[in-house]
Every structure is written in structure tokens, then in C-alpha cells.
Scaffold this active site. Structure first.
Site, PDB file in Angstrom:
ATOM      1  N   ASP A   1      60.369 -35.857  65.335  1.00 31.73           N
ATOM      2  CA  ASP A   1      59.796 -35.494  64.041  1.00 31.73           C
ATOM      3  C   ASP A   1      60.809 -35.825  62.946  1.00 31.73           C
ATOM      4  O   ASP A   1      62.018 -35.748  63.155  1.00 31.73           O
ATOM      5  CB  ASP A   1      59.495 -33.998  64.034  1.00 31.73           C
ATOM      6  CG  ASP A   1      58.683 -33.539  62.835  1.00 31.73           C
ATOM      7  OD1 ASP A   1      57.481 -33.318  62.989  1.00 31.73           O
ATOM      8  OD2 ASP A   1      59.270 -33.397  61.739  1.00 31.73           O
TER       9      ASP A   1
ATOM     10  N   HIS B   1      61.638 -34.177  60.413  1.00 32.87           N
ATOM     11  CA  HIS B   1      62.398 -32.991  60.019  1.00 32.87           C
ATOM     12  C   HIS B   1      63.222 -32.484  61.205  1.00 32.87           C
ATOM     13  O   HIS B   1      62.774 -32.544  62.356  1.00 32.87           O
ATOM     14  CB  HIS B   1      61.460 -31.883  59.554  1.00 32.87           C
ATOM     15  CG  HIS B   1      60.563 -32.286  58.424  1.00 32.87           C
ATOM     16  ND1 HIS B   1      59.298 -32.789  58.637  1.00 32.87           N
ATOM     17  CD2 HIS B   1      60.766 -32.269  57.083  1.00 32.87           C
ATOM     18  CE1 HIS B   1      58.743 -33.057  57.462  1.00 32.87           C
ATOM     19  NE2 HIS B   1      59.609 -32.766  56.505  1.00 32.87           N
TER      20      HIS B   1
ATOM     21  N   ASP C   1      55.733 -37.884  61.356  1.00 31.63           N
ATOM     22  CA  ASP C   1      55.946 -37.968  59.915  1.00 31.63           C
ATOM     23  C   ASP C   1      57.127 -38.848  59.527  1.00 31.63           C
ATOM     24  O   ASP C   1      57.460 -38.952  58.339  1.00 31.63           O
ATOM     25  CB  ASP C   1      56.087 -36.575  59.299  1.00 31.63           C
ATOM     26  CG  ASP C   1      56.857 -35.602  60.155  1.00 31.63           C
ATOM     27  OD1 ASP C   1      57.452 -36.037  61.165  1.00 31.63           O
ATOM     28  OD2 ASP C   1      56.865 -34.405  59.831  1.00 31.63           O
TER      29      ASP C   1
ATOM     30  N   HIS D   1      60.155 -25.532  63.873  1.00 27.90           N
ATOM     31  CA  HIS D   1      60.970 -24.839  62.860  1.00 27.90           C
ATOM     32  C   HIS D   1      61.060 -23.334  63.109  1.00 27.90           C
ATOM     33  O   HIS D   1      61.845 -22.647  62.430  1.00 27.90           O
ATOM     34  CB  HIS D   1      60.400 -25.069  61.464  1.00 27.90           C
ATOM     35  CG  HIS D   1      60.500 -26.474  60.980  1.00 27.90           C
ATOM     36  ND1 HIS D   1      61.670 -27.196  61.014  1.00 27.90           N
ATOM     37  CD2 HIS D   1      59.562 -27.306  60.441  1.00 27.90           C
ATOM     38  CE1 HIS D   1      61.454 -28.411  60.526  1.00 27.90           C
ATOM     39  NE2 HIS D   1      60.192 -28.504  60.192  1.00 27.90           N
TER      40      HIS D   1
END
Length: 360
Positions: free
Chosen positions: A161, A163, A248, A122
Site C-alpha cells: 500500500d 501508505h 493506491d 493503520h
């Protein structure tokens, strides 16, 4: 597998209620104690200039100073302590070690996997967010491209991931020497990663986003990997394939609604290993997220087992791609000008990985 790991990364402690806890690495290490063939390597930390190769220098200076003054809350999600700066440097150093090992020919049971923290995907060019200060994968990819010893012209990064890897996209969005793929949950933090975010300028069509609907499962992800992801990356023909390996998207992770099983990570690993084989790309893994400690540890363990000779368990023949996932896959293929068969799940997983391939 070889695992890049440093105790220094445990000193980054965002607090007792923060999901990105040092216990993540402890849980992985505890689970891997039970496995054959695990090797740990502590790599050197990266320097300031290495980080500044993908981040604004003034931002890197601010992060270093922020940590030196004791840290605190950079934003509501992203927290540092004094020791975070060293953890950042070691985490990026482990990622750089992983790609170096891959490019030096370490495959099979010697395939490298960096389990540093804080995670990185991120972190954008000039800011920290989402638990991330420095984009570990981006630092490593840039080093591979700049090091004449490795003769790397093109890098592919596949981020599984849950996200969207907005930071990695931000850093490489207008470049043709890095092809970035993110398969993630639609609408989840940070809210980016739409299908039409596919690159600009020299980087046109070198970013691929697959925002999958909540409830997406193993078969849906396999269809995405075997369809547009494999088709695009085989055409791109990378010299290095890096997996931004967050866990995740597991059905038991506490902060997502994707429904992957632990076995899915064996299947995804197998498919990306096959893709690396077909394109003659070096292959390395770098840890991102994953916040249910048991399922994180199980999932990293099954990636290791896949390289240690365990054959992934394929989905049942009667399992079909969901309509919602098929629609995303078709739209992504259209955005990138690709022809894919959404119903062909399983056909890309036939690469042989017998004992000879596992010698490393």
C-alpha cells in the site's frame, strides 16, 4: 483466484464524500465479472477474542460500543455506522479465511485473496486511524501462529500500500515471529515508516521500511522487491507470506504521488509468488487501500490474471533505477546488514509458473 467476500462489508458506509466507499468492492466485483476462474467465498466472521489477540481488549470494547450506539467520527478520517462492527468482524474473518486457505495448500489458480473492508493496516494496538478499526492482517497472522493445525513458526507480511502500515508495525515491532515489510511513499500519511524503524528487542531487524520518494516507478519498486525485500525474507524463511495489497501507489490513484502502472502489480505479484515458492511459504493476499475505482479494479484484476496464467510484461532493458530510489534501497540494505545489487532488476523474476503450477 479465490476471493473472500461478504455483502456485510458493504454496510460499512463512512459517507458520500469518503474515499473508502463500498463502491470499492462493487468496482472490483464488476471488473472480475469479465475474468475466468473467479470464485467467491463468504467466510465466518471473527469473534471478539480473535480481535483482542492483537488489540487491547478495552479498545475492542470501545469500538463495539461505539458502533452499537450508532457510530460517528472516531477521528476526522475514520468513521463508523452501526453496521460497521459486523463489517469489521467479517473483514477480519475474510483475511483469516485467506491465510487458512493458503496454509491448506491452495496455490496457483486457487490462491486466496480477501477483499473485505474496512481495511486494517493503520489500526494500532489500542486505536483506530486512517479508515481502519481492526488490523485484519494482524488478526489473521496471529491466528496462523496460534493454530497448532498449521505448524506456523514465522510469518512475513509485505505491505505494498502507498501508505505506511503503521498499525501492523506497531503490533509486531518487538516480535521475532513476524517479519513486517512496508514499501510506501515517503512523507505521506501517517508520516511513519522511516528506514531506521527496523524493530526492537526480540524483533530487532524484523521490520523493514522502504520510504520511496514521490515519482518512484515500476522499475524502482521491482529493484526494492528483488533486492533487500527478497534477500531479507529468503533468509528469514517464513512459513506464511501475506501481502497487504493496497493499490493506491498506482499513478492514477487520486491520493498519492508514486507512479506505478497497472502492470506493476502483475510484476510485484510475480516476484512475491516466486519468493513464496523459493521459501516454501503459503501465500495469501488481503485488500488494503486503493481509491481510484477504475484503477483499483484493474489492479486487482491483473493480480488475478497473473495467477490465471498471464505472463507479466517485463520493463524494457534500458529502464534504470532512479538515483533517489537506489539511495533508499542502499540505505535499507545497510540498516539490515544486507548485500544487494541495485542494478539487477529482472533477475529475481525467472521462476517458472507453467500449467502444472496453475492447477491449484
Amino acid at each position: 483466484m479465490q476471493f473472500g467476500y461478504s455483502e456485510v462489508c458493504l454496510a460499512h458506509d463512512p459517507g458520500p464524500r469518503h474515499p473508502e466507499t463500498p463502491d470499492r468492492l462493487r468496482a472490483i466485483r464488476e471488473r472480475l465479472k469479465r475474468k475466468h476462474g473467479v470464485e467467491y467465498v463468504e467466510a465466518d466472521p471473527v469473534g471478539f477474542d480473535d480481535i483482542a489477540s492483537v488489540h487491547d481488549r478495552s479498545y475492542v470494547e470501545d469500538v463495539e460500543e461505539f458502533c452499537a450506539e450508532g457510530g460517528g467520527n472516531w477521528d476526522p478520517d475514520t468513521t463508523a455506522v452501526e453496521e460497521t462492527w459486523d463489517a469489521i468482524r467479517y473483514s477480519a474473518g475474510q483475511a483469516t479465511w485467506a491465510i487458512e486457505q493458503a496454509l491448506e495448500g491452495n496455490t496457483g489458480r486457487e490462491t486466496p485473496f480477501s477483499i473485505g473492508r474496512p481495511p486494517g493496516h493503520h489500526a494500532v494496538v489500542d486505536d483506530a486511524m486512517g479508515f481502519c478499526f481492526v488490523n485484519n492482517v494482524a488478526v489473521a497472522a496471529q491466528q496462523a501462529l496460534e493454530d497448532d493445525a498449521y505448524d506456523v513458526d514465522r510469518v512475513a507480511i509485505v505491505d505494498w500500500d502507498v501508505h505506511h502500515g503503521n498499525g501492523t508495525q506497531d503490533i509486531f515491532y518487538d516480535r521475532e515471529d513476524v517479519f513486517f515489510v512496508s514499501i510506501h511513499e515517503k512523507g505521506l500519511y501517517p508520516g511513519t515508516g522511516q528506514i531506521d524503524e527496523s524493530g526492537e528487542g526480540d524483533g530487532e531487524r524484523t521490520t523493514m521500511n522502504l520510504p520511496m520518494p514521490a515519482g518512484t516507478d515500476d522499475v524502482d519498486y521491482l529493484a526494492a522487491v528483488e533486492g533487500p525485500i527478497a534477500t531479507a525474507l529468503e533468509a528469514y524463511d517464513p512459513d506464511l507470506l501475506i501481502v497487504s495489497a493496497g493499490f493506491d501507489a498506482h499513478r492514477h490513484d487520486p491520493i498519492s504521488r508514486i507512479r506505478l502502472s497497472t502492470e506493476a502489480y502483475a510484476l510485484l505479484t510475480d516476484r512475491l509468488r516466486g519468493l513464496a515458492d523459493r521459501t516454501d511459504a503459503a501465500l495469501a493476499f488481503v485488500l488494503e487501500g486503493g481509491y481510484g475505482l477504475d484503477v483499483l479494479a484493474d489492479s486487482v484484476s491483473i493480480v488475478h490474471e497473473t495467477f490465471d496464467g498471464r505472463e507479466p510484461i517485463e520493463p524494457d532493458d534500458d529502464e534504470e533505477v532512479s538515483d533517489d530510489a537506489a539511495s533508499v534501497i542502499a540505505d535499507v540494505a545497510d540498516e539490515h546488514g544486507l548485500e544487494v545489487d541495485v542494478g539487477a532488476v529482472g533477475e529475481a523474476g525467472d521462476d517458472s509458473h507453467g500449467d502444472d503450477d496453475l492447477e491449484g
